[in-house]
Structure formats: structure tokens, C-alpha cells
Design an enzyme around this catalytic site. Structure first.
Site, PDB file in Angstrom:
ATOM      1  N   THR A 160       0.851  -1.186   0.000  1.00  0.00           N
ATOM      2  CA  THR A 160       0.000   0.000   0.000  1.00  0.00           C
ATOM      3  C   THR A 160       0.889   1.240   0.000  1.00  0.00           C
ATOM      4  OG1 THR A 160      -1.740  -1.112   1.226  1.00  0.00           O
ATOM      5  CG2 THR A 160      -1.615   1.281   1.492  1.00  0.00           C
ATOM      6  N   VAL A 189     -12.946  -4.690   1.759  1.00  0.00           N
ATOM      7  CA  VAL A 189     -12.385  -3.342   1.936  1.00  0.00           C
ATOM      8  C   VAL A 189     -11.506  -3.364   3.183  1.00  0.00           C
ATOM      9  CG1 VAL A 189     -12.940  -0.936   2.483  1.00  0.00           C
ATOM     10  CG2 VAL A 189     -14.321  -2.186   0.808  1.00  0.00           C
ATOM     11  N   GLY A 190     -10.332  -2.762   3.109  1.00  0.00           N
ATOM     12  CA  GLY A 190      -9.423  -2.732   4.255  1.00  0.00           C
ATOM     13  C   GLY A 190      -9.480  -1.422   5.015  1.00  0.00           C
ATOM     14  N   ASP A 191      -8.390  -1.103   5.691  1.00  0.00           N
ATOM     15  CA  ASP A 191      -8.339   0.090   6.542  1.00  0.00           C
ATOM     16  C   ASP A 191      -8.187   1.390   5.760  1.00  0.00           C
ATOM     17  OD1 ASP A 191      -5.656  -1.095   5.941  1.00  0.00           O
ATOM     18  OD2 ASP A 191      -4.968   0.809   6.796  1.00  0.00           O
ATOM     19  N   GLY A 212      -0.204  -2.156   5.750  1.00  0.00           N
ATOM     20  CA  GLY A 212      -0.235  -3.419   6.495  1.00  0.00           C
ATOM     21  C   GLY A 212      -1.558  -4.122   6.335  1.00  0.00           C
ATOM     22  N   GLY A 214      -5.090  -4.722   6.775  1.00  0.00           N
ATOM     23  CA  GLY A 214      -6.151  -3.804   7.158  1.00  0.00           C
ATOM     24  C   GLY A 214      -7.105  -4.326   8.212  1.00  0.00           C
TER      25      GLY A 214
HETATM   26  N1  GLY Z   1      -3.726  -1.773   4.348  1.00  0.00           N
HETATM   27  C1  GLY Z   1      -4.304  -2.112   3.115  1.00  0.00           C
HETATM   28  C2  GLY Z   1      -5.364  -3.100   3.206  1.00  0.00           C
HETATM   29  O1  GLY Z   1      -5.408  -3.900   4.149  1.00  0.00           O
HETATM   30  O2  GLY Z   1      -6.197  -3.116   2.348  1.00  0.00           O
END
Ligand code: GLY
Length: 292
Positions: A160, A189-191, A212, A214
Site C-alpha cells: 500500500t 475493503v481494508g483500513d 499493512g 487492514g
Molecule cells: N492496508 C491495506 C489493506 O489492508 O487493504
């Protein structure tokens, strides 16, 4: 990190710093720096984004500034190169913070953001013959949901992307952009687009951008936790270390963070073996490494 990735990070840092030096806002420096990384195809964002198990790139991004606490984000956006610019447009052109999915893609097309195929070529969709050891629950569920093939990770070593910046007015900003993680169910969907998790910015405390896994970053609300600790007087290094330690000890998470305080102190910290990152204050050459 490859030499080409290091060169790209160096160029991105130079572009971001020169913008700040000419009086641009931290928000613009963050957007443009991330834009270079999205365009390069060398990282897990924009042109280099991972694909989900159905072979489609669905990307997430967010951006925030610390003066008025304005923020914008997109999640599961398809078919564009610069999700970070879509996130800024959400912030500046709408009264919302987050747009998702196909409507977010239509929004980006309305503003004529550069396009790319939603299914990148070179990612063969295969029948599900891969090892179960990698993510058995996800793969079993995907098989049960669909009779289609799946797409395997083919782009090791990509992370990322994100940036934090402080401008001449004392305003901080943070942004992040991602193609997600390996072996994602379609729609995951992540963080990165979740304010307070993947990014946060407040002139009272500082700006934070995360990379990292998410799922863990969301459960700890890492970016806001780091900012809260800055506000209580911790240094960027201490706050980053404390929250990432909590991420590891409480939920066995894995992440890296960029942190900048309104007085210019900053930290780059990770609990992963490596994190390709760098910084520049205009003196000498930008520092770019993959261990901090
Ligand atoms: N940090 C990116 C994700 O986990 O999507």
C-alpha cells in the site's frame, strides 16, 4: 525493495517536497506524491494494484487535512489510475466523506480521472487449483459462492502507498491508496479508506498514514490511536511504537506507519520485516530504505 522502486520513491519525495517548498498545501503534496506511486505500477496501488479473487482491481484510498479536519475517501473503486484524487474530489466536491463501488467509479469518471482496465491483463484467471494453506477459509467460501476461477497473487513485494506532510502554514495532511491484500473476496475493503484507521490528520496532534493488514488496523483504529497519543504529549516515535506494539500483542497484527507532528518531528515505524519508505526535508538527498 528493488532499485526501480527506490528510484520511484526518491522521485515522489522530491516532487512532494518541491511542491511544499513553493508554497503548496500539505494536501496537494500528499495527493501528488501518492499519485506518482499510483502511476508507477511498482506498488500495490493504482496501476500496480492487486486484484480480487474474481480478477477485478477494486481500490481504496483516503485523504485528510488537519486544519478543518476535512476528509474524503473511496472504497472498491474500479477502472481508474488515481483513487487518491477521487478521494480528494469526494472531500472537496461533495458533502460526504466516503463513496463506494460502482457509484464511486462513476463519480471519478464524471471528473475525468485517468482510466485503466478494471481487469488488468497478465493476471490469468485460473480454475481453483491453488494451495489451501494460504487462506483456506476465504478460498473455500469463494468456491462456494461462485463457479468461476480465481486470481492468484503474482506481484510479490508490493505495498500500500501513503504519505504525510507538513506545510508552511503548519497544516498537516495524510493520505493512503491501495489495491488491498492478497486473496481477497470480491468486495473486501481494508483500513485505507476508513478515516481513523488507515489515515488521520489533525493540526493539534499530527498526521498518520498506515500500511499493512487492514483487518487488524481497523480493529485497533490505529491512526486515531497514534494521533490521540501525540495529543497527550508522546513523540511520534513513542506513539508509533506503542500502538504498533498493541496491534501485535492484542491481535497479532502486522503494519507499518508514517507519523508527522505539527512541529516537524516524524517517525517511520513497522512491525513487519520490511517497509519501503523514505523522507526528505530538502537537505541532501531523500532517504529511502526498507528497514527503519
Ligand atoms: N492496508 C491495506 C489493506 O489492508 O487493504
Amino acid at each position: 525493495m528493488t532499485a526501480v522502486q527506490a528510484d520511484c520513491l526518491t522521485a515522489a519525495l522530491q516532487i512532494g517536497y518541491h511542491l511544499l517548498d513553493r508554497g503548496a498545501s500539505a494536501l496537494t503534496a500528499v495527493e501528488q506524491t501518492i499519485g506518482v506511486l499510483e502511476q508507477s505500477g511498482l506498488f500495490n496501488a493504482g496501476r500496480g494494484s492487486h486484484v480480487q479473487l474474481d480478477g477485478v482491481r477494486r481500490m481504496d484510498a483516503s485523504i485528510m487535512e488537519g486544519q478543518e479536519l476535512l476528509a474524503g475517501a473511496v472504497a472498491s473503486i474500479e477502472g481508474i489510475v488515481h483513487p487518491i484524487s477521487a478521494a480528494r474530489l469526494v472531500m472537496e466536491q461533495t458533502s460526504h466523506v466516503l463513496l463506494v463501488g460502482k457509484p464511486a467509479s462513476a463519480f471519478a469518471r464524471h471528473f475525468q480521472l485517468e482510466r485503466q482496465p478494471r481487469r488488468p491483463s497478465g493476471h490469468a484467471v485460473r480454475k481453483t487449483t491453488m494451495t489451501r494453506a494460504l487462506a483456506p477459509k476465504t478460498l473455500q467460501l469463494y468456491r462456494a459462492m461462485t463457479s468461476g476461477g480465481l486470481v492468484l497473487r503474482e506481484r510479490a513485494g508490493k505495498e500500500t502507498v501513503g504519505a504525510v506532510a507538513l506545510d508552511r502554514t503548519g497544516t498537516v495532511a495524510a493520505g493512503a491508496s491501495t489495491g488491498g491484500i492478497d486473496l481477497m473476496l470480491p468486495g473486501r475493503v481494508g483500513d485505507t479508506p476508513i478515516i481513523g484507521c488507515g489515515v488521520y490528520a489533525d493540526n493539534v496532534s499530527g498526521a498518520v498514514s498506515m500500511t499493512g493488514l487492514g483487518e487488524g488496523i481497523i480493529r485497533i483504529a490505529v491512526a486515531k490511536d497514534i494521533c490521540d497519543r501525540l495529543e497527550r504529549g508522546m513523540s511520534p516515535a513513542m506513539a508509533a511504537r506503542a500502538v504498533l506494539r498493541k496491534l501485535v500483542t492484542r491481535i497479532d497484527g502486522a503494519a507499518g506507519t508514517l507519523v508527522i507532528a505539527p512541529d516537524g518531528r516524524f517517525a517511520i515505524h513497522h512491525v513487519t520485516p520490511r517497509m519501503a519508505a523514505g523522507w526528505w526535508d530538502g537537505k541532501g538527498r531523500p532517504v529511502v530504505k526498507d528497514r527503519f
